[in-house]
Design a protein around this motif. Structure first.
Motif, PDB file in Angstrom:
ATOM      1  N   MET A 225      40.976  55.927  83.406  1.00  0.00           N
ATOM      2  CA  MET A 225      40.840  57.064  82.513  1.00  0.00           C
ATOM      3  C   MET A 225      40.299  56.602  81.167  1.00  0.00           C
ATOM      4  O   MET A 225      40.620  55.514  80.716  1.00  0.00           O
ATOM      5  CB  MET A 225      42.184  57.746  82.270  1.00  0.00           C
ATOM      6  CG  MET A 225      42.740  58.512  83.438  1.00  0.00           C
ATOM      7  SD  MET A 225      44.265  59.387  83.000  1.00  0.00           S
ATOM      8  CE  MET A 225      43.624  61.018  82.823  1.00  0.00           C
ATOM      9  N   THR A 226      39.572  57.481  80.539  1.00  0.00           N
ATOM     10  CA  THR A 226      39.035  57.156  79.224  1.00  0.00           C
ATOM     11  C   THR A 226      40.107  57.373  78.155  1.00  0.00           C
ATOM     12  O   THR A 226      41.126  58.028  78.393  1.00  0.00           O
ATOM     13  CB  THR A 226      37.829  58.053  78.881  1.00  0.00           C
ATOM     14  OG1 THR A 226      38.290  59.402  78.727  1.00  0.00           O
ATOM     15  CG2 THR A 226      36.763  57.971  79.967  1.00  0.00           C
ATOM     16  N   ARG A 227      39.837  56.830  76.995  1.00  0.00           N
ATOM     17  CA  ARG A 227      40.750  56.974  75.856  1.00  0.00           C
ATOM     18  C   ARG A 227      41.022  58.450  75.580  1.00  0.00           C
ATOM     19  O   ARG A 227      42.168  58.853  75.426  1.00  0.00           O
ATOM     20  CB  ARG A 227      40.118  56.304  74.630  1.00  0.00           C
ATOM     21  CG  ARG A 227      40.852  56.570  73.329  1.00  0.00           C
ATOM     22  CD  ARG A 227      39.975  56.122  72.129  1.00  0.00           C
ATOM     23  NE  ARG A 227      40.652  56.281  70.872  1.00  0.00           N
ATOM     24  CZ  ARG A 227      40.584  57.377  70.119  1.00  0.00           C
ATOM     25  NH1 ARG A 227      39.879  58.413  70.507  1.00  0.00           N
ATOM     26  NH2 ARG A 227      41.220  57.427  68.969  1.00  0.00           N
ATOM     27  N   ASN A 228      39.973  59.254  75.528  1.00  0.00           N
ATOM     28  CA  ASN A 228      40.150  60.667  75.209  1.00  0.00           C
ATOM     29  C   ASN A 228      40.942  61.404  76.286  1.00  0.00           C
ATOM     30  O   ASN A 228      41.755  62.278  75.968  1.00  0.00           O
ATOM     31  CB  ASN A 228      38.801  61.344  74.976  1.00  0.00           C
ATOM     32  CG  ASN A 228      38.214  61.004  73.611  1.00  0.00           C
ATOM     33  OD1 ASN A 228      38.849  60.337  72.804  1.00  0.00           O
ATOM     34  ND2 ASN A 228      37.010  61.470  73.361  1.00  0.00           N
ATOM     35  N   ASN A 229      40.725  61.067  77.545  1.00  0.00           N
ATOM     36  CA  ASN A 229      41.498  61.699  78.616  1.00  0.00           C
ATOM     37  C   ASN A 229      42.982  61.349  78.498  1.00  0.00           C
ATOM     38  O   ASN A 229      43.841  62.197  78.727  1.00  0.00           O
ATOM     39  CB  ASN A 229      40.972  61.284  79.987  1.00  0.00           C
ATOM     40  CG  ASN A 229      39.643  61.919  80.319  1.00  0.00           C
ATOM     41  OD1 ASN A 229      39.235  62.890  79.689  1.00  0.00           O
ATOM     42  ND2 ASN A 229      38.972  61.367  81.309  1.00  0.00           N
ATOM     43  N   LEU A 230      43.267  60.106  78.158  1.00  0.00           N
ATOM     44  CA  LEU A 230      44.662  59.689  77.972  1.00  0.00           C
ATOM     45  C   LEU A 230      45.300  60.422  76.796  1.00  0.00           C
ATOM     46  O   LEU A 230      46.459  60.861  76.871  1.00  0.00           O
ATOM     47  CB  LEU A 230      44.745  58.173  77.771  1.00  0.00           C
ATOM     48  CG  LEU A 230      44.408  57.327  78.998  1.00  0.00           C
ATOM     49  CD1 LEU A 230      44.205  55.865  78.599  1.00  0.00           C
ATOM     50  CD2 LEU A 230      45.490  57.456  80.051  1.00  0.00           C
ATOM     51  N   ILE A 231      44.544  60.576  75.721  1.00  0.00           N
ATOM     52  CA  ILE A 231      45.050  61.288  74.545  1.00  0.00           C
ATOM     53  C   ILE A 231      45.330  62.744  74.889  1.00  0.00           C
ATOM     54  O   ILE A 231      46.374  63.302  74.518  1.00  0.00           O
ATOM     55  CB  ILE A 231      44.061  61.160  73.364  1.00  0.00           C
ATOM     56  CG1 ILE A 231      44.072  59.718  72.837  1.00  0.00           C
ATOM     57  CG2 ILE A 231      44.383  62.155  72.258  1.00  0.00           C
ATOM     58  CD1 ILE A 231      42.960  59.393  71.873  1.00  0.00           C
ATOM     59  N   ILE A 232      44.409  63.376  75.611  1.00  0.00           N
ATOM     60  CA  ILE A 232      44.607  64.776  76.016  1.00  0.00           C
ATOM     61  C   ILE A 232      45.838  64.896  76.904  1.00  0.00           C
ATOM     62  O   ILE A 232      46.647  65.822  76.744  1.00  0.00           O
ATOM     63  CB  ILE A 232      43.338  65.317  76.712  1.00  0.00           C
ATOM     64  CG1 ILE A 232      42.206  65.466  75.684  1.00  0.00           C
ATOM     65  CG2 ILE A 232      43.629  66.640  77.417  1.00  0.00           C
ATOM     66  CD1 ILE A 232      40.839  65.718  76.297  1.00  0.00           C
ATOM     67  N   LEU A 233      46.014  63.964  77.817  1.00  0.00           N
ATOM     68  CA  LEU A 233      47.174  63.984  78.711  1.00  0.00           C
ATOM     69  C   LEU A 233      48.477  63.809  77.926  1.00  0.00           C
ATOM     70  O   LEU A 233      49.445  64.558  78.116  1.00  0.00           O
ATOM     71  CB  LEU A 233      47.034  62.898  79.772  1.00  0.00           C
ATOM     72  CG  LEU A 233      48.143  62.800  80.823  1.00  0.00           C
ATOM     73  CD1 LEU A 233      48.223  64.086  81.632  1.00  0.00           C
ATOM     74  CD2 LEU A 233      47.879  61.611  81.737  1.00  0.00           C
ATOM     75  N   ALA A 234      48.511  62.842  77.016  1.00  0.00           N
ATOM     76  CA  ALA A 234      49.736  62.563  76.258  1.00  0.00           C
ATOM     77  C   ALA A 234      50.059  63.689  75.275  1.00  0.00           C
ATOM     78  O   ALA A 234      51.197  64.165  75.222  1.00  0.00           O
ATOM     79  CB  ALA A 234      49.598  61.237  75.515  1.00  0.00           C
ATOM     80  N   ALA A 235      49.073  64.116  74.507  1.00  0.00           N
ATOM     81  CA  ALA A 235      49.312  65.201  73.543  1.00  0.00           C
ATOM     82  C   ALA A 235      49.598  66.507  74.280  1.00  0.00           C
ATOM     83  O   ALA A 235      50.460  67.292  73.853  1.00  0.00           O
ATOM     84  CB  ALA A 235      48.112  65.355  72.610  1.00  0.00           C
TER      85      ALA A 235
END
Length: 152
Positions: A1-11
Motif C-alpha cells: 500500500m502507498t503512504r496515502n492509502n495507509l493514511i486514509i485507512l488509519a484516519a
C-alpha cells in the motif's frame, strides 16, 4: 500500500470509531462517561493529522496520527481496567464505597456523582466492552500509522 492509502485507512478508522461512538450516543441513547469522552479527542487528532498528512509530505503528521491512535488506545486500556475493577478510576465518575462515611458525606457523594459512571459496562460484544474494542482497534490503527510514517 502507498503512504496515502495507509493514511486514509488509519484516519478513516479513527473517523469510523468516532462516528460509531456518536451513533451509540445519539441514536442508541447511551450517554458517554468521562473516560469515553477522553477517548474521543485523540481520534479527532488522528483524523486531523490524516487530512494534513495528505496535503503535506514528511513524517510529522503520520507521527501525530500514530500518537493520537496510541493515546486513545492507552486510555481505552485504562478505562477497561476501571470497568473490570482492576484499578480505581477518576473519583468524579466511579464509585468509591461508603464504609466509614457519615450520612452527610454520603449524601454529598450521591449529589456530586455523575449520571454516567466510568466503572460500569453499558455494552459489550464477545465479553469485551466498547473501551476494550476501542483499545484493540486503536492500537491496530497506530500500527497502520507507523507503516505510513515509515513510507514518508
Amino acid at each position: 500500500m502507498t503512504r496515502n492509502n495507509l493514511i486514509i485507512l488509519a484516519a478513516g478508522g479513527s473517523l469510523a470509531l468516532l462516528l460509531g461512538a456518536f451513533a451509540f450516543q445519539y441514536l442508541g441513547g447511551m450517554a458517554p462517561c468521562k473516560l469515553c469522552i477522553w477517548q474521543r479527542w485523540p481520534h479527532g487528532v488522528a483524523v486531523a493529522a490524516g487530512l494534513l498528512a495528505l496535503m503535506m509530505r514528511g513524517k510529522f503528521w503520520p507521527l501525530v496520527g500514530m500518537l493520537g491512535a496510541a493515546t486513545t488506545g492507552a486510555i481505552g486500556i485504562y478505562h477497561t481496567g476501571v470497568e473490570r475493577r482492576w484499578w480505581e478510576g477518576p473519583t468524579s465518575c466511579t464509585s468509591s464505597g461508603t464504609s466509614g462515611m457519615s450520612a452527610d458525606d454520603l449524601l454529598e457523594q450521591i449529589m456530586a456523582a455523575p449520571l454516567i459512571r466510568c466503572d460500569e459496562v453499558p455494552w459489550e460484544l464477545f465479553t469485551l466492552s466498547m473501551a476494550t474494542w476501542n483499545a484493540i482497534i486503536s492500537f491496530g490503527l497506530a500500527a497502520i500509522w507507523l507503516m505510513a510514517w515509515k513510507r514518508s
